[in-house]
Design a protein around this motif. Structure first.
Motif, short mmCIF file in Angstrom:
data_model
loop_
_atom_site.label_atom_id
_atom_site.label_comp_id
_atom_site.label_asym_id
_atom_site.label_seq_id
_atom_site.Cartn_x
_atom_site.Cartn_y
_atom_site.Cartn_z
N VAL A 149 1.97 12.24 -6.97
CA VAL A 149 3.09 11.23 -6.65
C VAL A 149 3.06 9.89 -6.06
CG1 VAL A 149 5.40 11.13 -5.34
CG2 VAL A 149 4.63 13.33 -6.08
N GLY A 150 2.09 9.34 -5.35
CA GLY A 150 1.77 8.11 -4.81
C GLY A 150 1.28 7.44 -6.01
N GLY A 162 0.99 -1.21 -0.02
CA GLY A 162 -0.13 -0.11 -0.03
C GLY A 162 0.91 1.30 0.01
N VAL A 163 0.60 2.29 -0.84
CA VAL A 163 1.29 3.70 -0.81
C VAL A 163 0.17 4.57 -0.45
CG1 VAL A 163 2.59 4.85 -2.56
CG2 VAL A 163 2.53 2.59 -3.00
N GLU A 164 0.75 5.28 0.75
CA GLU A 164 0.00 6.40 1.02
C GLU A 164 0.64 7.65 0.97
OE1 GLU A 164 -2.54 7.57 2.65
OE2 GLU A 164 -2.00 9.34 3.33
N SER A 165 -0.10 8.73 0.44
CA SER A 165 0.57 10.03 -0.06
C SER A 165 -0.44 11.24 0.00
CB SER A 165 1.22 9.95 -1.19
OG SER A 165 0.56 9.94 -2.24
N TYR A 175 -2.95 1.97 -3.69
CA TYR A 175 -2.53 3.50 -3.41
C TYR A 175 -3.77 4.41 -2.85
CZ TYR A 175 -4.37 4.40 -7.90
OH TYR A 175 -5.38 4.62 -9.13
N SER A 176 -3.52 5.28 -2.15
CA SER A 176 -4.34 6.54 -1.85
C SER A 176 -4.90 7.16 -3.09
CB SER A 176 -4.03 7.30 -0.81
OG SER A 176 -4.08 6.77 0.36
#
Ligand code: AMP
Ligand code: MG
Length: 338
Positions: free
Chosen positions: A91-92, A9-12, A79-80
């Motif tokens: 970016v995320g 998971g990618v959080e940004s 990702y968010s």
């Protein structure tokens, strides 16, 4: 790591850029995160986004080596998709799209607010909670109705964490201010255990099921300027802000007939809001609960957990549908999982 497969998971959404993972059975693993701390003033979305893109490859390397991952272990990447600051979200999303292509794995865009609920359910075992989501940018009371998580009440201006950070900044404390205010307030309260909440009078701003915090922020700054002790103001500020949130959460429990209250978001790290939650829930015969601190603040693991659940029940997000949405609403996401 002994695992068959993992979901990353990618959080940004804002300050935090974070990569985390869950195994395919939903066991969470720690996140690898970097926090953008502005030298002065508040968060500038572009500067935060630059910070995130500079650190992306470093964080991915740390995740891979820290968890002893091979790309063949990685089954999907989430990702968010929103809500949050556009440049940061972008970016995320770009990193997630690139890794999905590189590793030839499914891509899953998820709703950040809903991810707070799902990591909380995963961690605490609660089934059908009212979520009191108290973070930097968001303050919402959320509960499931039919196939959506509905927002029953929310801040009409700034998030509660934002309010604490802004107050802290006026007193010369660096971001994040919430934990520093907590420490000052609890130290002061130890020396003043009989303090009354009216010692430093502040506005109490509940409007029906909604909240607002900028009046409280300005009044607290004013009290310091009038000569009230900083410790007393920090304590009273927390008492007022948290009581308002707990009041709305209690009403949400009453209206919805639910019997579990879950805390989420960075402000849920605060021991005093946890204590107030416990007191209210005990009085109502409800369960008050919260995840570990590392899963209260924004983290990649929660994004992975929601991604895992969505992938099982909805399948991946197509490239065409993968655009970010800075104003994504909590109730936009259809809940297809148990
Ligand atoms: P999030 O937006 O969920 O990542 O949470 C970040 C926010 O949580 C910031 O506004 C912090 O000041 C706040 N925060 C973190 N720890 C605490 C704490 N112990 N007490 C109050 N606020 C906190
Ligand atoms: Mg959050």
């Amino acid at each position: 790591m002994n695992m068959t497969g993992v979901i990353i998971g990618v959080e940004s959404t804002a300050h935090t850029f974070s990569f985390g993972l869950v195994s395919e059975d939903g066991t969470p693993h720690k996140s690898y995160s970097a926090l953008f701390r502005p030298e002065e003033g508040g968060i500038h979305p572009r500067e935060a986004a630059d910070h995130h893109s500079e650190l992306a490859s470093d964080l991915v390397s740390k995740l891979m080596s820290g968890e002893n991952l091979q790309s063949s272990n990685i089954k999907a990447i989430a990702y968010s998709q929103g809500p949050g600051l556009g440049p940061c979200l972008r970016v995320g999303a770009n990193v997630a799209r690139a890794l999905s292509e590189k590793w030839n794995i499914p891509l899953i865009g998820v709703n950040h607010c809903v991810a707070h609920i799902e990591i909380g359910r995963n961690q605490t075992g609660c089934m059908d909670p009212v979520l009191l989501y108290v973070s930097g940018g968001n303050t919402q009371v959320i509960a499931r109705a039919g196939d959506r998580y509905q927002v029953l009440g929310e801040t009409l201006d700034i998030g509660i964490g934002n309010m604490l950070d802004k107050f802290a900044r006026t007193q010369g404390m660096a971001f994040p201010g919430g934990p520093k205010i907590e420490k000052i307030a609890s130290d002061w309260y130890k020396d003043n255990p009989n303090a009354d909440v009216d010692l430093v009078p502040l506005p109490y701003s509940v409007q029906g099921m909604d909240l607002n915090f900028s009046g409280l922020l300005n009044a607290a700054i004013q009290k310091v300027n009038e000569g009230f002790e900083l410790g007393a103001v920090c304590w009273s500020l927390q008492e007022h802000a948290f009581a308002a949130c707990i009041e709305v959460a209690e009403r949400a429990l009453a209206h919805s007939g639910k019997s579990e209250l879950l805390l989420g978001g960075g402000v849920a790290c605060n021991e005093r809001i946890r204590e107030m939650t416990q007191v209210m829930c005990n009085q109502r015969g409800c369960d008050g609960t919260w995840p570990e601190k590392q899963y209260c603040i924004d983290n990649g693991t929660m994004i992975a957990e929601l991604g895992r659940r969505m992938l099982q029940t909805q399948g991946p997000t197509s490239f065409q549908a993968s655009a970010i949405n800075p104003s994504l609403r909590t109730d936009h996401t259809i809940v297809t999982w148990d």
